[in-house]
Write an enzyme that holds these catalytic residues in place. Structure first.
Site, mmCIF file in Angstrom:
data_model
loop_
_atom_site.group_PDB
_atom_site.id
_atom_site.type_symbol
_atom_site.label_atom_id
_atom_site.label_comp_id
_atom_site.label_asym_id
_atom_site.label_seq_id
_atom_site.Cartn_x
_atom_site.Cartn_y
_atom_site.Cartn_z
ATOM 1 N N SER A 75 51.416 0.096 36.804
ATOM 2 C CA SER A 75 52.117 -0.800 35.871
ATOM 3 C C SER A 75 53.608 -0.597 36.040
ATOM 4 C CB SER A 75 51.716 -0.480 34.428
ATOM 5 O OG SER A 75 52.572 -1.125 33.500
ATOM 6 N N TYR A 103 50.286 5.281 27.347
ATOM 7 C CA TYR A 103 49.996 4.369 28.456
ATOM 8 C C TYR A 103 51.031 4.524 29.570
ATOM 9 C CZ TYR A 103 49.096 0.026 31.006
ATOM 10 O OH TYR A 103 48.824 -0.895 31.986
#
Length: 256
Positions: free
Chosen positions: A148, A161
């Site tokens: 990501s 995350y």
């Protein structure tokens, strides 16, 4: 070599974790449309079956495999099932993942560890099983981790995350270095803001428009925007790439 040959995936068997929905399904579809036989792995049978049917409707070939990436015995079983049904896995896409949004002061140890367990520990264990079999058989292969942009761009309330994706990025480089001598390539794709089940909590209400406005190309990502990246890393076109990261985010990360 012509583009059609460079990106042709015919004869390849690809296993995609989290392949029933979202980015995992999108990457699986791109591989299947370009000739690969894909195994969609996950723990939601209905989603997997719908994904298999959708790929078949596009002219691709797919099967589903039950897999909870947190269970080591299921990882081994999934690879066994794919080998028996389709042949050895030559391309692995680690797309299974979870997200969590909360203030850092509210994060429990359990929540933090759960995010790390799925996004990092499990990705390693699946990659390890793929590499063990490739090395055993003397086969080359491609492992693609879905990371990501939040692995490098800090955003409020996604500490668990973002940290997990930063760890996955470093893991990618470590495995690339160690397994290069076996001609096993390990790379990553770093998606930006895509509207999926994983990002629902981030993009509710006005957030989607805000994120689109902060993206130089002026919109959120469409799943098909990832086709080129996964084909490059999985095919002959990327044969000299390992330890690399491809960012697909419309310019968001260079704007922050």
């Amino acid at each position: 070599m012509a583009a059609g040959e460079l990106f042709d995936m015919s004869g390849e068997v690809a296993l995609i974790t989290g392949g029933g929905t979202g980015i995992g399904f999108a990457l699986a579809r791109a591989l299947a449309i370009n000739g690969a036989t894909v195994a969609l792995a996950g723990n939601e049978p209905d989603s997997l079956q719908a994904a298999v049917e959708a790929i078949a409707a596009c002219g691709g070939r797919a099967i589903s495999v039950a897999l909870d990436v947190r269970q080591d015995e299921m990882i081994v079983s999934a690879f066994d099932q794919v080998e028996n049904a389709l042949g050895p896995v030559g391309v692995l896409v680690n797309s299974a993942g979870i997200a969590h949004r909360d203030k850092a002061t509210h994060l429990s140890r359990e929540t933090f560890q759960n995010v790390m367990s799925v996004n990092v520990d499990s990705a390693f264990m699946v990659a390890q099983e793929a590499a063990r079999r490739m090395i055993r058989d003397g086969r080359s292969g491609s492992i693609i981790n879905v990371s990501s942009i939040l692995s490098e761009v800090p955003v409020r309330q996604v500490a668990a995350y973002g940290t997990s994706k930063a760890a996955l990025s470093h893991l990618t480089r470590c495995l690339a270095l160690e397994w290069a001598k076996h001609n096993i390539r390990v790379n990553e794709i770093r998606p930006g803001w895509f509207d999926s089940a994983l990002t629902d909590r981030f993009l509710k209400g006005p957030a989607a428009k805000v994120m689109a406005s902060q993206t130089p190309l002026g919109r959120l990502g469409d799943f098909r925007d990832l086709d080129g990246a996964v084909l490059l890393l999985a095919s002959k076109a990327g044969v000299y790439m390992t330890g690399s990261a491809i960012t697909v985010d419309g310019g968001y990360s260079v704007n922050h």
